[in-house]
Design a protein around this motif. Structure first.
Motif, PDB file in Angstrom:
ATOM      1  N   GLY A   1      -5.964  18.229 -45.855  1.00 19.36           N
ATOM      2  CA  GLY A   1      -5.209  18.758 -46.989  1.00 19.36           C
ATOM      3  C   GLY A   1      -3.739  18.916 -46.659  1.00 19.36           C
ATOM      4  O   GLY A   1      -2.856  18.538 -47.434  1.00 19.36           O
ATOM      5  N   MET A   2      -3.455  19.448 -45.469  1.00 18.90           N
ATOM      6  CA  MET A   2      -2.060  19.687 -45.082  1.00 18.90           C
ATOM      7  C   MET A   2      -1.282  18.386 -44.992  1.00 18.90           C
ATOM      8  O   MET A   2      -0.119  18.318 -45.365  1.00 18.90           O
ATOM      9  CB  MET A   2      -2.018  20.389 -43.717  1.00 18.90           C
ATOM     10  N   GLN A   3      -1.958  17.340 -44.479  1.00 21.91           N
ATOM     11  CA  GLN A   3      -1.251  16.076 -44.306  1.00 21.91           C
ATOM     12  C   GLN A   3      -0.949  15.406 -45.631  1.00 21.91           C
ATOM     13  O   GLN A   3      -0.107  14.527 -45.705  1.00 21.91           O
ATOM     14  CB  GLN A   3      -2.075  15.145 -43.407  1.00 21.91           C
ATOM     15  N   ALA A   4      -1.645  15.831 -46.690  1.00 24.69           N
ATOM     16  CA  ALA A   4      -1.399  15.212 -47.990  1.00 24.69           C
ATOM     17  C   ALA A   4      -0.285  15.914 -48.759  1.00 24.69           C
ATOM     18  O   ALA A   4       0.099  15.481 -49.831  1.00 24.69           O
ATOM     19  CB  ALA A   4      -2.688  15.214 -48.808  1.00 24.69           C
ATOM     20  N   VAL A   5       0.255  17.015 -48.215  1.00 26.73           N
ATOM     21  CA  VAL A   5       1.381  17.698 -48.877  1.00 26.73           C
ATOM     22  C   VAL A   5       2.643  16.866 -48.646  1.00 26.73           C
ATOM     23  O   VAL A   5       2.953  16.526 -47.514  1.00 26.73           O
ATOM     24  CB  VAL A   5       1.576  19.117 -48.299  1.00 26.73           C
ATOM     25  N   PRO A   6       3.360  16.522 -49.723  1.00 28.46           N
ATOM     26  CA  PRO A   6       4.538  15.657 -49.554  1.00 28.46           C
ATOM     27  C   PRO A   6       5.603  16.294 -48.663  1.00 28.46           C
ATOM     28  O   PRO A   6       5.911  17.474 -48.802  1.00 28.46           O
ATOM     29  CB  PRO A   6       5.075  15.503 -50.972  1.00 28.46           C
ATOM     30  N   ASP A   7       6.161  15.484 -47.773  1.00 30.05           N
ATOM     31  CA  ASP A   7       7.196  15.951 -46.859  1.00 30.05           C
ATOM     32  C   ASP A   7       8.413  16.521 -47.569  1.00 30.05           C
ATOM     33  O   ASP A   7       9.039  17.458 -47.086  1.00 30.05           O
ATOM     34  CB  ASP A   7       7.666  14.768 -45.998  1.00 30.05           C
TER      35      ASP A   7
ATOM     36  N   LEU B   1      -0.897  24.629 -52.037  1.00 26.37           N
ATOM     37  CA  LEU B   1      -1.215  23.221 -52.266  1.00 26.37           C
ATOM     38  C   LEU B   1      -2.521  22.790 -51.611  1.00 26.37           C
ATOM     39  O   LEU B   1      -3.006  21.695 -51.858  1.00 26.37           O
ATOM     40  CB  LEU B   1      -0.066  22.328 -51.773  1.00 26.37           C
TER      41      LEU B   1
END
Lengths: 315, 312
Positions: B202-208, B232
């Motif tokens: 989930g965290m990796q899918a949050v846009p930079d 998110l």
């Protein structure tokens, strides 16, 4: 993405539509942290890694010891004499209480059939749900997902009775067929197929005259490899370690799984004054039974996309 | 909120195609293929899960014996279950256990996800290491821990007594407190890696861009975590909590292996097993299992709804 039309077009590597660019599709996320923070993070990782690995280390070290040394020396380091080989010989020798080799072979059979079967079934179902419109699609998908919430204990008694009716108790199929059922795998395959097998590619292949089976095998399957490996590993691990189901439906010593067999030996270790000391042998057996899983995980982990698959649940 | 334009459009298109208008031969062929592809999985689920479940509910309304005829008894089994002190105790104990382990599993899993979500060197290695306990599995490890926890000879007593924390003959798996503590540590060891995996995804899918914008505003690390990451990843959080709570409700292996014959440490599944398969009260045991399933469904639905509502 909609411009992909050539059947042999480049493979989009997974459901990337929500992932920003960055190395492995994984964004760097230390927020420009200072050198000190990075060091602290590394130390924290190291400490937890020790906590994670110590029990596994203990199993390996203990399986190299004699019973006397096991009882009297420091548990986390080796001691002389180093008797791993003779312990292993003991593990694999036939004894009254059952043959470890038999249990290992049984478990390997159940876990491979369960793993391969579960992967094939969920790949077909996931691709079918993601890329074909048919009546009742959503209801049927909910039907599979709903079974996620039904624990095996809820239907253990009827399963036992049904098995009894069809003479499936204490048979190999009775043990491995339930291992092929994995709602989570169907869900993951649906999400992954939805993100990585473009409709345009399927349509183009149809126009070129490819049959549906060929499209599935030659076009869709290669695009789903990371998800297939992930789902295969999850299925093998859960079949290998399953305890409750064989416990209920199998009481034939010939068909014991490792978890059942270890229990027999484990109970021997608890009998006071038993002639043979099973403690170290049981630990060595436990070491052998986790070794295939550890090896598989480490070998296959470069294909492993657990995080990415589950990440697609966001939003 | 995270859905990008493209996927919404795609979804609208998919929905539109679902409308049962007159279908072309190609569409009907596609429908047939879809049905064929999904049929094997559906047949297995129907035969080995849903049919036995329906049968279970039927059995729970009878006095089903091991052999011989059965009679309908209505809801007698259900009424009895609620007045059965041993069953009520098993429920309370299972809830206590769930309450004890859910928090630590989540906090440790979240912490690990934060540690390994980035792409820096070594993160991938630690990800693999932290997930290993889940691969090793709870059953084998319960046997091993049971030997490791033995008074005097086990490794745990050796280390803790050297540190002066316990006496060298602490019997971990006999008394309520130590046994529950030991099992909780084992379960946190086992389950944190899975929570880590779900949350990390989930965290990796949050846009930079969101973090970059927050950096420009001078937000602190904690602000970013609290105001960007947490809102998110509500769905991965819900999923990880559902997985760990269901796992705790169904706890069997670790208790059955580590602490047998201690009724103060008996979980619901153990009690169902004892009732149905040791005492052969098939109908009564099934009734308790059906009740457990209802509780699991309700709790899972509640967790999902609660964590979803607030994100709107």
């Amino acid at each position: 993405m909609s411009t992909v039309a050539a059947p042999a077009g480049p493979a989009p590597a997974g459901p990337k539509r929500r992932l920003p660019a960055g190395g492995d599709g994984v964004p760097l996320r230390l927020y420009g942290a200072s050198r000190r923070t990075v060091n602290l993070v590394t130390i924290a990782c190291g400490l937890f890694a020790v906590f994670t690995l110590v029990p596994i280390w203990w199993i390996f070290v203990s399986s190299t010891k004699t019973v006397n040394n096991f009882n009297s020396t420091f548990g986390f380091w080796f001691s002389r004499p180093f008797v791993l080989w003779s312990n292993l010989k003991e593990v694999f020798s036939n004894r009254e209480s059952g043959s470890f080799l038999q249990w290992l072979a049984n478990t390997a059979i159940y876990a491979s059939i369960g793993g391969v079967g579960g992967t094939v079934l969920s790949a077909m179902a996931g691709y079918g749900f993601a890329r074909f419109n048919f009546r009742g699609r959503n209801v049927l998908f909910l039907f599979i997902m709903g079974s996620l919430l039904i624990p095996i204990v809820a239907f253990a008694v009827p399963l036992y009775l049904v098995y009894a009716k069809f003479h499936m108790n204490s048979t190999m199929p009775g043990i491995f067929i339930p291992f092929m059922i994995s709602p989570v795998s169907v869900y993951l395959m649906r999400v992954y197929a939805g993100g990585s097998v473009p409709r345009e590619l399927i349509d183009a292949a149809r126009i070129d005259g490819a049959g549906e089976a060929r499209i599935f095998l030659r076009i869709a399957t290669p695009l789903m490899v990371p998800a297939l490996v992930t789902v295969f590993m999850l299925n093998v691990v859960s079949a290998w370690n399953n305890y409750f189901l064989p416990f209920i439906v199998n009481n034939s010593a010939k068909l014991y799984t490792l978890t059942q067999g270890l229990q027999v030996w484990f109970w021997h270790t608890n009998i006071p004054g038993s002639t043979e000391n099973f403690t170290v042998i049981t630990i060595a057996a436990g070491m052998i039974s986790i070794l295939p899983l550890l090896t598989m995980f480490i070998v296959l982990q470069r294909y492993w996309r657990g995080g990415l698959l589950l990440g697609s649940l966001t939003g | 909120m995270l859905r990008l334009g493209g996927s919404v459009a795609q979804e609208v298109k998919e929905r539109a195609q679902l409308v049962p208008s007159r279908r072309s031969p190609q569409q009907r062929a596609a429908a047939r293929t879809g049905a064929w592809l999904t049929a094997p999985a559906l047949v297995l689920v129907a035969t080995f899960v849903l049919f036995p479940l329906g049968f279970a509910i039927y059995i729970s309304l009878t006095d089903w014996p091991l052999v011989g005829p059965y009679h309908f008894v209505g809801f007698t089994n259900y009424a009895n279950a609620f007045h059965d002190p041993q069953f009520v105790h098993a429920i309370l104990f299972t809830l206590t256990y769930t309450g004890i382990v859910t928090g630590p599993i989540f906090v440790v899993g979240y912490g690990l996800a934060v540690l390994v979500r980035s792409n820096r060197p070594g993160a991938k290695f630690f990800r693999t290491v932290f997930f290993l306990p889940f691969v090793v599995g709870l059953t084998t490890v319960s046997y091993m821990f049971s030997l490791e926890l033995q008074p005097s000879s086990g490794g745990v007593d050796f280390v803790l007594s050297k540190l002066g924390l316990v006496s060298a003959s602490q019997a971990w798996t006999v008394n309520y407190g130590p046994a529950l503590l030991a099992i909780s540590v084992i379960v946190v060891w086992f389950a944190s890696g899975l929570t880590m995996l779900v949350l990390m995804g989930g965290m990796q899918a949050v846009p930079d861009e969101l973090y970059e914008a927050a950096d420009a505003d001078g937000a602190s690390w904690w602000d970013k975590e609290r105001l960007i990451t947490l809102p998110l990843i509500r769905r991965p959080i819900a999923l990880s909590l559902i997985i760990s709570v269901i796992g705790s409700f169904l706890a069997f292996n670790q208790f059955f292996i580590l602490v047998q014959n201690n009724s103060s440490l008996e979980t619901v599944v153990e009690w169902v097993y004892q009732t149905a398969f040791n005492q052969y009260h098939l109908a009564y045991g099934t009734t308790m299992a059906v009740l457990l399933m209802v509780v699991i469904a309700v709790v899972s639905a509640a967790q999902f709804v609660l964590l979803r509502e607030r994100s709107r």
